[in-house]
Design an enzyme around this catalytic site. Structure first.
Site, PDB file in Angstrom:
ATOM      1  CG  HIS A  85       6.858 -15.140  30.680  1.00  0.00           C
ATOM      2  ND1 HIS A  85       7.063 -14.955  29.334  1.00  0.00           N
ATOM      3  CD2 HIS A  85       7.035 -16.457  30.914  1.00  0.00           C
ATOM      4  CE1 HIS A  85       7.371 -16.114  28.782  1.00  0.00           C
ATOM      5  NE2 HIS A  85       7.360 -17.042  29.725  1.00  0.00           N
ATOM      6  CG  ASP A 164      15.915 -18.176  25.266  1.00  0.00           C
ATOM      7  OD1 ASP A 164      16.054 -19.220  25.917  1.00  0.00           O
ATOM      8  OD2 ASP A 164      14.821 -17.785  24.822  1.00  0.00           O
ATOM      9  NE  ARG A 171      15.665 -25.642  27.316  1.00  0.00           N
ATOM     10  CZ  ARG A 171      14.818 -24.705  27.766  1.00  0.00           C
ATOM     11  NH1 ARG A 171      14.934 -23.446  27.362  1.00  0.00           N
ATOM     12  NH2 ARG A 171      13.878 -25.004  28.613  1.00  0.00           N
ATOM     13  CB  SER A 186      14.695 -20.000  28.581  1.00  0.00           C
ATOM     14  OG  SER A 186      13.864 -19.678  27.507  1.00  0.00           O
ATOM     15  CE  LYS A 190      12.511 -16.127  26.269  1.00  0.00           C
ATOM     16  NZ  LYS A 190      11.989 -17.342  25.685  1.00  0.00           N
TER      17      LYS A 190
HETATM   18  N1  URA Z   1       9.144 -20.412  27.769  1.00  0.00           N
HETATM   19  C1  URA Z   1      10.360 -19.926  27.469  1.00  0.00           C
HETATM   20  O1  URA Z   1      10.500 -18.812  27.000  1.00  0.00           O
HETATM   21  N2  URA Z   1      11.426 -20.691  27.697  1.00  0.00           N
HETATM   22  C2  URA Z   1      11.341 -21.921  28.233  1.00  0.00           C
HETATM   23  O2  URA Z   1      12.357 -22.559  28.419  1.00  0.00           O
HETATM   24  C3  URA Z   1      10.068 -22.433  28.538  1.00  0.00           C
HETATM   25  C4  URA Z   1       8.975 -21.645  28.303  1.00  0.00           C
END
Ligand code: URA
Length: 428
Positions: A85, A164, A171, A186, A190
């Site tokens: 990621h 999220d 946000r 966040s 995931k």
């Molecule tokens: N990527 C995400 O999935 N969440 C965040 O808060 C920032 C970047």
């Protein structure tokens, strides 16, 4: 579940206190179900941004977001799994060559990706430039493709960490994206819910990233590594440069084309370097450090997986990338050495050309983007092309050009130039 008063929860964080496990579980559950209003959650998110959360609060917040939805399980696959990621950057197309490369090395890659918002591009938006390619797969299709092809890049289903999804959208419009506890929870909610066996995080630092300075980037990386390890996911983070954009392109189709060059054994050196560095970490995390990804990339096997991966999702790997209606070339204003190319300026220019979106429901242009013809350290010649901008909407050129102004420096020929390292730190 114990009930709480949302205003008391907001007060507690506003006044610098810590939230109890029970308050966290309740507020995430109630927000997901609609029992806490957006304006109340926005106030809480701002209080978290201003006053922070400790490690235990972040872990509980992450757990509550995972519990808001389903968890996937890849343990029935015949190969180990690894995922990567990136916290988001400009020209960051690394997932495209990386997923097929790691799969070609014998490790399955379930890569649930997102769309871009703001100046950072989204992997799904880029892949949708490939004719026919489909981002949405059922869980069964995903499992089958992981077994047959070894790599899948697709949209995360609605069932994964729905808290999220809702909170991230909130946000985004309330100035509360850049809070380390909220970013870490966040991303990790995931990734943990997705059920990967190991995870490599590419934490970007520099003008084109959420984290502008190295201390914040290290803190974000350390927070995410701890969350992953606590959840039993073998997690490593590389902190990498995002002061300069990656490669020579930013946009959608242009980044796919550059990724295919890397898979064909060419492509910009920095894209190759980061792809191989991340592949090494993913393979080590999955217990396959006996394979050298640089050799596999050179063998053409990663390209074979790429083609199979695109075909499996109804895409045509031989289709040409969409051509833009208009292009505009910016010539170098002087001769010398390019000493700086600013990631944020390039990212905003690409976004303004139509590669990104201002609101999450906006469409993106597959052919929009920008190519730079020199990287920092390269010589440039006055009057020769420095940037090529492309868009289907020529009225967008003026604002994109504004963003590039002041976004680069050309020094007299012979000026010493030392390239900054691409991989700055590693945390495990
Ligand atoms: N990527 C995400 O999935 N969440 C965040 O808060 C920032 C970047």
């Amino acid at each position: 579940m114990e009930q709480h008063d949302v205003v008391e929860v907001i007060h507690a964080k506003r006044d610098g206190g810590r939230l109890s496990d029970s308050q966290i579980d309740w507020v995430i559950d109630a927000y997901t179900r609609g029992g806490v209003a957006d304006e109340q959650m926005a106030a809480l998110a701002m209080a978290i941004l201003l006053n922070g959360m400790d490690r235990a609060e972040i872990a509980r917040w992450t757990g509550a977001m995972i519990a808001s939805g389903e968890r996937m399980d890849f343990s029935s696959l015949s190969r180990p799994t690894a995922d990567k990621h990136s916290t988001g950057g400009v020209g960051d197309k690394i997932t495209l060559p990386l997923a097929p490369l790691v799969a070609a090395c014998g490790v399955a890659v379930p890569q649930l990706s997102g769309r871009g918002l703001g100046h950072t591009g989204g992997t799904l938006d880029k892949l949708e430039a490939v004719a026919g390619w489909r981002a949405t797969l059922s869980n069964d299709e995903m499992m089958r493709q992981l077994e047959d092809v070894g790599a899948v890049i697709c949209a995360a289903g609605d069932g994964l960490a729905p808290a999220d999804k809702k909170l991230y959208a909130l946000r985004d419009v309330t100035g509360t994206v850049e809070a380390i506890p909220l970013i870490a929870s966040s991303i990790m909610s995931k990734k943990i819910a997705e059920g990967t066996g190991s995870l490599v995080l590419d934490v970007k630092v520099g003008s084109g990233a959420f984290m502008k300075n190295i201390d914040d980037a290290r803190e974000l990386a350390a927070t995410m590594v701890a969350l992953g390890q606590d959840a039993g996911v073998n997690t490593v983070a590389l902190v990498t440069d995002m002061a300069t954009p990656l490669g020579l392109t930013a946009g959608n189709g242009v980044e796919v084309a550059e990724s295919v060059e890397v898979l064909a054994g060419g492509g910009p050196a920095d894209v190759v370097e980061l792809t191989v560095a991340l592949a090494r970490e993913m393979l080590a995390g999955a217990g396959r450090d006996d394979v050298d990804p640089a050799d596999v990339l050179a063998s053409g096997k990663a390209m074979d997986v790429w083609r199979a991966m695109i075909r499996a999702q109804d895409g045509d790997p031989d289709a040409p990338m969409p051509t833009p209606k208009e292009t505009h070339v910016v010539a170098a204003p002087s001769s010398g050495v390019l000493t700086r190319l600013d990631a944020l300026s390039v990212g905003v220019a690409s976004w303004r050309l139509g590669a990104g979106r201002a609101r999450k429901e906006d469409p993106v242009q597959a052919a929009a983007g920008i190519t730079w013809h020199a990287r920092p350290g390269d010589s440039v010649v006055e009057g020769a092309p420095l940037f090529t901008l492309q868009t289907d909407a020529p009225e967008r050129f003026a604002r994109a050009l504004e963003s590039l102004e002041g976004g680069y420096d050309i020094a007299p020929a012979g000026t010493p130039f030392e390239a900054a390292p691409l991989v700055i730190d590693r945390l495990s």
